[in-house]
Design a protein around this motif. Structure first.
Motif, short mmCIF file in Angstrom:
data_model
loop_
_atom_site.label_atom_id
_atom_site.label_comp_id
_atom_site.label_asym_id
_atom_site.label_seq_id
_atom_site.Cartn_x
_atom_site.Cartn_y
_atom_site.Cartn_z
N ASP A 268 25.82 42.13 34.64
CA ASP A 268 26.15 42.98 36.10
C ASP A 268 28.19 42.03 36.06
O ASP A 268 28.27 41.23 35.95
CB ASP A 268 25.33 43.15 36.89
N ILE A 269 28.60 43.20 36.74
CA ILE A 269 29.42 42.42 36.92
C ILE A 269 30.33 41.82 38.37
O ILE A 269 30.39 41.24 38.82
CB ILE A 269 31.06 43.71 37.39
N GLY B 198 24.38 46.92 33.43
CA GLY B 198 24.66 46.89 35.39
C GLY B 198 23.91 46.35 35.48
O GLY B 198 22.89 47.66 36.13
N GLU C 3 21.12 51.77 33.83
CA GLU C 3 20.70 52.85 34.80
C GLU C 3 21.38 53.40 35.81
O GLU C 3 21.26 51.92 36.47
CB GLU C 3 19.38 52.36 35.09
N SER C 4 22.11 54.81 35.79
CA SER C 4 23.05 54.96 36.91
C SER C 4 24.48 53.65 36.49
O SER C 4 24.53 52.61 38.00
CB SER C 4 22.15 55.05 38.24
N ASN D 221 32.47 43.19 32.22
CA ASN D 221 31.87 43.89 33.09
C ASN D 221 32.06 44.73 31.28
O ASN D 221 32.23 44.56 30.66
CB ASN D 221 33.77 44.19 32.70
N VAL D 222 31.24 46.02 31.40
CA VAL D 222 30.93 47.54 30.57
C VAL D 222 31.96 47.87 29.58
O VAL D 222 31.94 48.52 28.80
CB VAL D 222 29.92 48.11 30.94
N GLY E 109 16.13 48.38 41.00
CA GLY E 109 15.82 49.55 40.65
C GLY E 109 16.09 50.64 41.33
O GLY E 109 15.93 52.23 41.73
N ALA E 110 17.68 51.03 41.14
CA ALA E 110 19.02 51.62 42.54
C ALA E 110 19.23 52.62 41.72
O ALA E 110 20.46 52.67 41.23
CB ALA E 110 19.60 50.35 42.71
N HIS E 111 18.66 53.41 40.94
CA HIS E 111 18.59 54.51 39.85
C HIS E 111 18.12 55.65 40.15
O HIS E 111 16.62 55.97 40.76
CB HIS E 111 18.45 54.23 38.32
C1 LIG Z 1 23.69 51.89 40.68
S1 LIG Z 1 23.29 50.08 40.16
C2 LIG Z 1 22.47 50.32 39.85
C3 LIG Z 1 22.26 48.38 39.50
C4 LIG Z 1 20.55 48.29 38.35
N1 LIG Z 1 20.66 49.42 37.09
C5 LIG Z 1 19.36 48.91 38.64
O1 LIG Z 1 18.79 50.37 38.27
O2 LIG Z 1 18.99 48.73 40.03
C6 LIG Z 1 24.96 49.91 39.28
C7 LIG Z 1 25.47 49.12 39.28
O3 LIG Z 1 26.36 48.25 37.83
C8 LIG Z 1 26.51 47.71 38.23
N2 LIG Z 1 28.50 47.98 37.57
C9 LIG Z 1 29.38 48.51 38.05
N3 LIG Z 1 30.41 48.68 37.69
C10 LIG Z 1 29.93 47.84 36.88
C11 LIG Z 1 30.90 47.37 35.62
N4 LIG Z 1 32.67 48.11 34.95
N5 LIG Z 1 30.51 46.71 34.48
C12 LIG Z 1 29.02 45.80 34.84
N6 LIG Z 1 28.48 46.26 35.61
C13 LIG Z 1 28.52 46.91 36.40
C14 LIG Z 1 26.97 46.91 39.89
O4 LIG Z 1 27.54 46.20 39.89
C15 LIG Z 1 25.35 47.54 40.49
O5 LIG Z 1 25.14 46.43 39.38
#
Ligand SMILES: C[S@@+](CC[C@H](N)C(=O)[O-])C[C@H]1O[C@@H](n2cnc3c(N)ncnc32)[C@H](O)[C@@H]1O
Length: 237
Positions: A66-67, A44, A109-110, A92-93, A16-18
């Motif tokens: 997630d990447i 992500g 989410e973030s 990768n998104v 829940g890192a957002h």
């Molecule tokens: C701030 S964290 C938020 C994670 C999750 N959504 C949450 O709220 O707990 C950002 C997430 O985006 C992922 N991320 C970053 N760039 C990405 C990309 N290009 N494609 C997929 N995931 C990505 C990171 O690995 C990380 O898990």
């Protein structure tokens, strides 16, 4: 592994890192008509807290991507332990490994702020069904400040750009999103709400340096509280 913010979240396994955390996630989803047949993609997904919640609460078809290798490992562990039928993909998104028009809802989410949004947004549009919904929580620049004052923030989070609300909105319009609703995330903290409890899933032998990175994140959040804000973007693709 480098001492970056995203590696820190992965190593500490922050769920829940957002902004708004899990309580905001629940409110956002509550407002949507998610049924068993709804196909949801969470981009992500991190350690998978939200995807697990969606699967348990709505019983719908969910794909999580997630990447980050460690994030995916921790999400996989969660889904296996909870016996959840979630399709988990490392990818990768900015180049989603899915066919066009597959999903009714894409949740982010973030995440997009950490990517090249000019690539991620059209990819999300491509995989959404016609009239599908994008729900995103993203960081916004509330006031323009000199680039050199913003640089410490960009360096710490490894961000190539921090967009204003208008810049986010233009990007959505350019990519064919419509019926856009943009809402401010107002941080609220109810200590009696168990969903506010931080969730950690530490790696074995976690390097203590990552706790310092988390503290630096908290320090920067306070320092930039008038400059940076957060919005919920809800729109149709
Ligand atoms: C701030 S964290 C938020 C994670 C999750 N959504 C949450 O709220 O707990 C950002 C997430 O985006 C992922 N991320 C970053 N760039 C990405 C990309 N290009 N494609 C997929 N995931 C990505 C990171 O690995 C990380 O898990």
């Amino acid at each position: 592994m480098d001492y970056t913010y995203l590696n820190c979240l992965a190593e500490l396994g922050v769920g829940g890192a957002h902004p708004g955390g899990h309580p905001l996630t629940k409110n956002l989803l509550d407002a949507e008509a998610i049924r068993e047949e709804t196909k949801v993609l969470e981009v992500g997904c991190g350690t998978g807290r939200t995807s697990a919640f969606i699967s348990k609460c709505y019983g719908c078809q969910i794909t999580a991507i997630d990447i980050h290798e460690i994030m995916v490992k921790k999400a996989k562990k969660r889904f296996l332990e909870e016996k959840l039928p979630i399709n988990l993909v490392r990818g990768n998104v900015e180049k989603l490994p899915f066919e066009a028009s597959m999903f009714d809802v894409v949740l982010s989410e973030s995440v997009i702020s950490f990517t090249n949004a000019s690539l991620a947004i059209p990819e999300i549009k491509r995989v959404l069904k016609s009239e599908g919904i994008l729900l995103g929580i993203e960081m916004v620049l509330e006031q323009k400040i000199p680039e050199e004052d913003l640089q410490p923030m960009k360096d710490f989070y490894e961000l190539s750009k921090i967009r204003t609300v208008e810049e986010w909105d233009s990007l959505l319009v350019e990519n064919g999103f419509y019926d856009r609703e943009i809402t401010t995330v107002i941080p609220s903290f109810d200590p009696s709400d168990p969903d506010n409890a931080p969730e950690f899933q530490l790696s074995d032998n976690t390097d203590v340096m990552y706790f310092d990175i988390l503290k630096e994140h908290e320090k920067l959040t306070k320092m930039y509280q008038d400059v940076l804000g957060y919005r919920i973007f809800r729109c149709k693709g």
